[in-house]
Scaffold this motif. Structure first.
Motif: not given
Length: 148
Positions: A11, A14, A128, A131-137
């Motif tokens: 990731l 990002m 950040l 905006k993209i917390g779902a990808h960072l999970s």
């Protein structure tokens, strides 16, 4: 019993908006248990760590997990088990390191120089994450399945 190990996606892409902020040196996304999910370093850095190697990023990920767990334990001790940790900040002779929650089971760490606008960095970290917390999970790993 055998399990299937699937590689986690990197990731690091990002993190580009963070490392483009003046004074930001490095950023890392880590799982709650200290696994590196991605990392990035600003371009044209000098000093002892000009660019995070994979090994350095993995060590930073483990340190980030340890710091966030220490922060969580300290907060629980002082304010009760329901008190959450929003952000941690370390200040050294050479710069700052900020850690924040970045989704389910994930954390974000950013290292800066002393002259960085830490308020701006913290704000951009939160933007950040929003905006993209779902990808960072980091989702729980698949349980091992029995094979015959």
């Amino acid at each position: 019993m055998t399990g299937i190990i699937t590689p986690l996606p990197d990731l690091g892409w990002m993190l580009r908006p963070l490392i483009e902020i003046p004074g930001v040196r490095h950023a890392v996304v880590v799982s709650e248990d200290g696994l590196r999910l991605g990392h990035a370093s600003a371009e044209n850095l000098s000093g002892p760590v000009a660019a995070l190697s994979l090994g350095e990023a993995e060590a930073l990920s483990a340190a980030c997990a340890a710091m966030t767990m220490t922060g969580r334990s300290t907060t629980a001790l002082l304010f009760g088990d329901r008190a959450g940790v929003r952000q941690l900040m370390l200040e050294s002779d050479h710069g700052f390191v900020l850690f924040t929650h970045a989704g389910v089971g994930a954390h974000l760490g950013v290292a800066t120089d002393l002259d960085a606008d830490v308020g701006l960095v913290a704000q951009q970290m939160q933007l950040l994450v929003a905006k993209i917390g779902a990808h960072l999970s980091s989702q729980p790993r698949d349980p091992a399945t029995a094979s015959s």
